[in-house]
Design an enzyme around this catalytic site. Structure first.
Site, PDB file in Angstrom:
ATOM      1  N   GLU A 426       0.850  -1.194   0.000  1.00 43.99           N
ATOM      2  CA  GLU A 426       0.000   0.000   0.000  1.00 43.99           C
ATOM      3  C   GLU A 426       0.884   1.241   0.000  1.00 43.99           C
ATOM      4  O   GLU A 426       1.743   1.402   0.860  1.00 43.99           O
ATOM      5  CB  GLU A 426      -0.854  -0.012   1.266  1.00 43.99           C
ATOM      6  CG  GLU A 426      -1.653   1.265   1.464  1.00 43.99           C
ATOM      7  CD  GLU A 426      -2.048   1.483   2.934  1.00 43.99           C
ATOM      8  OE1 GLU A 426      -1.696   0.640   3.765  1.00 43.99           O
ATOM      9  OE2 GLU A 426      -2.700   2.500   3.204  1.00 43.99           O
ATOM     10  N   ASP A 499      -0.455  -1.029   5.986  1.00 37.63           N
ATOM     11  CA  ASP A 499      -0.338  -0.551   7.367  1.00 37.63           C
ATOM     12  C   ASP A 499      -1.316  -1.317   8.244  1.00 37.63           C
ATOM     13  O   ASP A 499      -2.371  -1.752   7.782  1.00 37.63           O
ATOM     14  CB  ASP A 499      -0.685   0.948   7.431  1.00 37.63           C
ATOM     15  CG  ASP A 499       0.399   1.759   6.725  1.00 37.63           C
ATOM     16  OD1 ASP A 499       0.148   2.930   6.417  1.00 37.63           O
ATOM     17  OD2 ASP A 499       1.469   1.178   6.461  1.00 37.63           O
ATOM     18  N   ASP A 501      -3.192  -0.074  10.231  1.00 38.23           N
ATOM     19  CA  ASP A 501      -4.284   0.803  10.717  1.00 38.23           C
ATOM     20  C   ASP A 501      -5.542   0.524   9.878  1.00 38.23           C
ATOM     21  O   ASP A 501      -5.544  -0.333   9.007  1.00 38.23           O
ATOM     22  CB  ASP A 501      -3.860   2.276  10.599  1.00 38.23           C
ATOM     23  CG  ASP A 501      -3.569   2.622   9.130  1.00 38.23           C
ATOM     24  OD1 ASP A 501      -2.982   3.670   8.875  1.00 38.23           O
ATOM     25  OD2 ASP A 501      -3.910   1.788   8.257  1.00 38.23           O
ATOM     26  N   ASP A 503      -7.071   2.169   7.525  1.00 41.78           N
ATOM     27  CA  ASP A 503      -6.918   2.325   6.064  1.00 41.78           C
ATOM     28  C   ASP A 503      -6.218   1.114   5.469  1.00 41.78           C
ATOM     29  O   ASP A 503      -6.628   0.564   4.443  1.00 41.78           O
ATOM     30  CB  ASP A 503      -6.091   3.587   5.762  1.00 41.78           C
ATOM     31  CG  ASP A 503      -7.014   4.800   5.674  1.00 41.78           C
ATOM     32  OD1 ASP A 503      -6.542   5.946   5.705  1.00 41.78           O
ATOM     33  OD2 ASP A 503      -8.249   4.558   5.588  1.00 41.78           O
TER      34      ASP A 503
END
Ligand code: 28F
Length: 636
Positions: A426, A499, A501, A503
């Site tokens: 990403e 990541d 997180d 997202d």
């Protein structure tokens, strides 16, 4: 082997039969892991369900006991206990121990049944440390006990009763099974399926293994009609109730429930005598023929085919279809031991005839639903033509570019797919670090810029236009959809790295949706992985330690409390924070990294989950997030 003196050993052939089952259990029940364990449960359950299908039982009780045994009881007629004139042994003992004892197909009272018959109960008996059977019949209560299949004494009358039925309590043999703990969920799912398939049958499930007893009851008056509504729970249906029919002809029952939704997937479940046939068979062929021809006849008669070249195809009319086709026949012929496909040739014609008659009547009585369903099929037909044109264009375009690999792909040097890995990363910054940190010989990196398209929601033509989608498709090299050729796969590990997180997890879910929808065999054959980048870095003096979750980090801190030096802990916000060698050390080096392999344990469940998470309907997603939000935060 039981000593000659023990009861029942007189029939050596019986004991040899049970011994054969214990020697090669997997040959009879497929495996001795949790799947095989629950198979010996379903064999017993199927016999109770057969008694219900035959019309003699309307209650089945399943109880999980503290000692690890399972009790299944029905209020059917009870297994006959009279002594057989030749064998001098009770029918009960025969059906419980003699592998070769006739099933229930002798066309007698038992006309329709689904299980392995006889063989099923015998396997459960042979593979259980002990079985305690009680039969309530002719006003009496009779019992017989078995150990590893061997009867311990003749059938014995132990009381009087007005009840009728059969009760088996059995403890799986830990010498046979690698897993002997019952899964309440697996048992619940199996009972729910039977409850849907046998309208009016009540299941009572009780779990006594914990302090707090769990009790579930399952009962569906509308049978498979409710089943279709359950399967469509998270979708938008084009009619408020499903189409339903239940007709018989030539000693065969044909029951169909179906309902269209605005999704694009087809979900048709087929059953023969309540046993699921994952690969369909002649009942599915008959159903599909009837559906396509009936919709075309109705559409032609009502001029609803404007703009369609020729007629609607089977694929067109099955888009968005959820259906359950459940037939009951006296002599089912299956392909393979696990009944994956029904072969009876006569079934196709009868199913087709009955469905055609009933469905045409339904369409005439519900013109607005008919219009809606045919409208969807016409749209699918047109979209398919557009998708084909778009796909041809993409393939032509990439052929023109001599199958050029996407510019952003930093390919690896090796050409041996078995050692090559593709990191789908990403963002460009992480992509840059990955390109620098990687092992160029075997590791390729394809950075994803921003969000890729949610391929679950859009038609193929829209998806094919998405650049990121095309980059992944070209990099994999296997084509897409029905032209997929796994032998052309360029990397035997496709690792999604994003990541940790929200997202990042969203990107991972989008990539998994794309792979699930268009490259499912890659998942099924174990090529897909998700990288686990570290969440925490702990520095003690010059030493650096990395941890992928809170639990491991806390455990380490606890252990190294008396190291004298103060640990410095920091949490990574994302991959971009790591320099190339940190990324290599923690997430890309085969020696150090932690990878999660993506597998599909249950296709139905996966389909349902993607629909709920990525589909058009918001409420189901909201319910899911509310239910699991705090878990998600804790886990991350
Ligand atoms: C907890 C598990 O196994 N229930 C069963 C019956 C009833 C009959 C039956 C079974 C063998 C050759 C007939 C009774 N009366 N629950 C169960 N309930 N098996 S298994 O017959 C098997 C015999 O033919 C039964 C009249 N006909 C059949």
């Amino acid at each position: 082997m039981a000593k000659k003196s023990e009861y029942g050993a007189s029939n050596i052939q019986v004991l040899e039969g049970l011994e054969a089952v214990r020697k090669r259990p997997a040959m009879y029940i497929g495996s001795t892991d949790t799947m095989g364990l629950h198979h010996i449960f379903t064999e017993i359950l199927d016999n109770s369900v057969d008694e219900a299908i035959a019309g003699f039982c309307d209650n089945i009780w399943v109880t999980l006991n503290k000692d690890g045994s399972c009790t299944v009881q029905d209020n059917g007629r009870g297994i006959p206990i009279e002594i057989h004139p030749q064998t001098k042994v009770s029918t009960l003992e025969t059906v419980m121990t003699n592998l070769h004892a006739g099933g229930k197909f002798d066309g007698g009272a038992y006309k329709v049944s689904g299980g392995l018959h006889g063989v099923g109960m015998k396997c459960t008996n042979a593979l259980s440390e002990w079985v305690k059977t009680v039969v309530y019949i002719n006003g009496g209560e009779y019992k017989q006990d078995y150990k590893k299949g061997a009867p311990q004494a003749p059938v014995e009358k132990v009381g009087n009763t007005r009840k009728t039925g059969t009760k088996h309590t059995f403890l799986p043999d830990s010498e046979i099974f690698t897993e002997t703990v019952w899964s309440f969920n697996k048992i619940l799912k199996k009972c729910r399926q039977h409850a849907y398939l046998t309208a009016g049958l009540t299941f009572t499930l009780t779990d006594n293994r914990e302090e707090a007893t769990k009790i579930f009851q399952l009962y569906f008056e509308d049978g498979i009609k409710s089943y279709v509504q359950f399967l469509n729970l998270d979708e938008k249906s084009v009619s408020d109730t499903p189409f339903y029919m239940n007709k018989s002809e030539d000693n065969m029952w044909v029951e169909v429930a179906m309902q269209y939704t605005d999704s694009m997937d087809e979900n048709v479940m087929c059953y023969t005598n309540n046993i699921i046939n994952p690969e369909g068979g002649t009942h599915l062929a008959g159903f599909r023929t009837a559906l396509t021809s009936t919709l075309n006849v109705y559409a032609q008669n009502n001029e609803l085919l404007r703009g369609v070249k020729g007629t609607l195809t089977g694929d067109d009319v099955r888009e968005g279809l959820t259906a359950v086709v459940s037939i009951k026949v006296t002599d089912p012929q299956f392909e393979g031991q696990t009944k994956i496909k029904l072969n009876n040739p006569e079934v196709k014609g009868i199913v087709s005839k009955l469905v055609r008659e009933e469905f045409l009547t339904y369409l005439k009585e519900n013109p607005s639903i008919a219009k809606n369903v045919i409208g969807k099929a016409v749209l699918a037909n047109k979209a398919k033509a557009a998708a084909k044109a778009a796909r041809d264009a993409v393939i032509r375009k990439s052929a023109l570019e001599s199958s050029a690999l996407p510019g952003k792909l930093a390919d690896c040097i090796s050409n041996d797919p078995a050692e090559c890995e593709l990191y789908v990363v990403e963002g460009d910054s992480a992509g840059g670090s990955a390109k620098q940190g990687r092992d160029r010989h075997t590791q390729a990196v394809l950075p994803l810029r921003g969000k890729i398209i949610n391929t679950h929601k859009y038609r193929v033509d829209r998806v094919l236009g998405n650049n990121e989608f095309n980059n992944i498709t070209t990099a994999l090299g296997v084509g897409i959809g029905d032209t997929l050729d796994i032998s052309k796969l360029r990397y035997h590990k496709v690792i999604i790295m994003s990541d940790a997180d929200v997202d990042g997890l969203h990107i991972t879910t989008l990539v998994l949706t794309l792979l699930f929808r268009f490259f499912r065999p890659l998942i099924e054959q174990g090529y897909i992985y998700v990288a686990q980048p570290p969440l925490f870095k702990v520095e003690i003096g010059k030493k650096r330690y990395y941890f992928i979750n809170e639990r491991e980090k806390d455990a380490f801190l606890l252990k190294s409390k008396n190291s004298g030096k103060k640990p410095v802990v920091n949490r990574f916000k994302g991959l971009g924070e790591m320099d190339p060698e940190q990324l290599w050390d923690t997430t890309m080096s085969p020696e150090e990294r932690v990878l999660k392999q993506v597998i599909i344990e249950d296709g139905q469940e996966a389909e349902h989950t993607f629909e709920m998470l990525m589909g058009n309907e918001v409420p189901p997603r909201k319910r899911f997030i509310q239910k699991y939000a705090n878990k998600a935060i804790l886990d991350v």
